[in-house]
Design an enzyme around this catalytic site. Structure first.
Site, mmCIF file in Angstrom:
data_model
loop_
_atom_site.group_PDB
_atom_site.id
_atom_site.type_symbol
_atom_site.label_atom_id
_atom_site.label_comp_id
_atom_site.label_asym_id
_atom_site.label_seq_id
_atom_site.Cartn_x
_atom_site.Cartn_y
_atom_site.Cartn_z
ATOM 1 C CE LYS A 67 -4.036 -2.046 0.094
ATOM 2 N NZ LYS A 67 -3.923 -3.499 -0.038
HETATM 3 C C1 LIG Z 1 -5.301 -4.189 0.793
HETATM 4 C C2 LIG Z 1 -6.776 -4.065 0.796
HETATM 5 C C3 LIG Z 1 -7.575 -4.441 1.876
HETATM 6 C C4 LIG Z 1 -7.079 -5.189 3.065
HETATM 7 O O1 LIG Z 1 -5.932 -4.850 3.595
HETATM 8 P P1 LIG Z 1 -4.920 -5.861 4.332
HETATM 9 O O2 LIG Z 1 -4.164 -4.896 5.165
HETATM 10 O O3 LIG Z 1 -4.083 -6.510 3.287
HETATM 11 O O4 LIG Z 1 -5.715 -6.804 5.138
HETATM 12 C C5 LIG Z 1 -8.927 -4.195 1.828
HETATM 13 N N1 LIG Z 1 -9.494 -3.650 0.752
HETATM 14 C C6 LIG Z 1 -8.785 -3.279 -0.325
HETATM 15 C C7 LIG Z 1 -9.463 -2.659 -1.480
HETATM 16 C C8 LIG Z 1 -7.402 -3.504 -0.355
HETATM 17 O O5 LIG Z 1 -6.705 -3.195 -1.438
#
Ligand SMILES: *Cc1c(COP(=O)(O)O)cnc(C)c1O
Length: 396
Positions: A186
């Site tokens: 992210k």
């Molecule tokens: C990455 C992501 C999540 C969840 O995040 P994690 O930290 O990997 O559990 C939820 N929704 C979207 C759209 C994502 O890209």
């Protein structure tokens, strides 16, 4: 695209402050921690930056979604409307709280089509989850209007759109609540982590409790705390939060680099005849972590995807991707849970494999999304865009 591209001394220094105290837990141990509270510090920094009253860190974006849905009272049999193009975590979280994911069509915004949302509303609907995919936003004004009309919550899944805005407000802070993910890919990363954002004090208090076994966090004797509700352990550790503090401080730099590189690439791609870009309700608020092209046909998109990959400038062709689009979510379509669900829960779930997503297919089969790297110079970005332009123009 990911914050890990800017990983360095700042992150190491933050982590070392925690290692020096040896207190890796975010709560308690007040005497031993020598004033080091990284999770609290990160929550405060997030609150002041994005302009939200409360931020509650969790162990992941997925657990942030589960936590806030519990706090909002979303549970058994409630319907939650989601786009058919999202990361699996969005529907996993809904299923985890015993609710029913209702997947609806997307449009050229690559996220919720407001008409499809309105059609999917039933007396069981509790919330709409705009998922701001690939760094840019859903059409929030229309969705907020629909939510108001039908008395529903808006829970923004802004996990992929940290730093993006809509009409000047940060994504994740516009609905009733929102979530970010800080997983490794992210825009800002902790390794693993997530955060719940809300102005609602009661939901915040419940999120704080839910993510730590229901602890009320009153006083500094953990053993003496009461538990107003049942919860789970979705805590973030101080080590992750420390990385997050350093990364969060780089958010403006990350967004600025993305925007600069995005602009340079787009200036090249715009010269291609017969190419469309993803529709973005507020272009100024695009976090610019990616750029998406909509090709004239599936066939051309497939050929472009192959050619671009061969030339080292490939992107994501979601239509064939196992993680982000309904087409390949066979584990969901076949409801492959490891352990049995309650019969009532199972009976309320739609038969996803029989649902018609041809409207979404018509868009997703033509889309390729390209990540924007933080490590490119402006010149790199321009050259990359130019190379892509030549390859794509030859196919059209
Ligand atoms: C990455 C992501 C999540 C969840 O995040 P994690 O930290 O990997 O559990 C939820 N929704 C979207 C759209 C994502 O890209």
């Amino acid at each position: 695209m990911p914050g890990f591209e800017l990983f360095g001394k700042e992150e190491r220094d933050q982590v070392n402050e925690v290692l020096d105290t040896g207190i890796l837990m975010r709560y308690n141990f007040d005497a031993q921690r020598k004033g080091i509270w990284k999770a609290k510090e990160l929550e405060q920094n997030i609150q002041s930056k994005v302009g939200v009253k409360y931020a509650q860190l969790t162990s992941s974006g997925t657990t942030a979604l589960i936590t806030i849905m519990n706090a909002m009272g979303i549970g058994a049999g409630d319907e939650v409307i989601l786009p058919a193009f999202t990361f699996v975590a969005s529907f996993e979280a809904v299923l985890a709280v015993g609710a029913i994911p209702i997947l609806v069509d997307i449009d050229k915004t690559m996220t919720l089509n407001p008409n499809a949302v309105e059609k999917a509303i039933t007396p069981r609907t509790k919330a709409i989850v705009p998922v701001h995919m690939c760094g840019a936003m859903a059409d929030l004004d229309l969705l907020l209007e629909i939510a108001k009309k039908h008395n529903l919550y808006i829970l923004e899944d802004a996990c992929q759109a940290i730093g993006g805005t809509y009409n000047g407000k940060y994504l994740g802070t516009i609905g009733d609540a929102g979530c970010f993910s800080f997983d490794f890919v992210k825009a800002v990363t902790c390794g693993e982590g997530g955060v719940v954002l809300t102005d609602n004090q009661e939901w915040f208090k419940k999120s704080d409790e839910y993510s730590d076994h229901g602890h009320d966090h009153i006083g500094n004797d953990r053993g003496a705390e009461t538990h107003p509700f049942l919860g789970l352990n979705y805590r973030i550790s101080e080590l992750q939060a420390a990385v997050g503090v350093a990364q969060w401080n780089k958010l403006d730099e990350i967004i600025a680099l993305q925007r600069r590189n995005h602009k340079a690439i787009k200036a090249e791609l715009e010269q291609i005849k017969n190419i469309q870009f993803r529709e973005i309700p507020d272009e100024n608020g695009d976090s610019c972590s990616t750029i998406s092209l909509i090709f004239p046909s599936e066939e051309i998109a497939r050929r472009a995807s192959e050619e671009l990959k061969k030339e080292g400038v490939g992107g994501f062709y979601w239509y064939d991707n196992n993680w982000h689009y309904i087409r390949k979510w066979n584990h969901l379509k076949d409801m492959m849970t490891m352990a049995p669900l309650y019969k009532e829960h199972k009976d309320l779930l739609p038969n996803y494999s029989e649902q018609d997503f041809s409207v979404s297919d018509a868009v997703m089969s033509r889309v390729i999304t390209f990540g924007i790297s933080l490590s490119w110079t402006e010149q790199d970005s321009k050259e990359r865009g130019n190379k892509m332009k030549t390859i794509i123009s030859n196919l059209l």
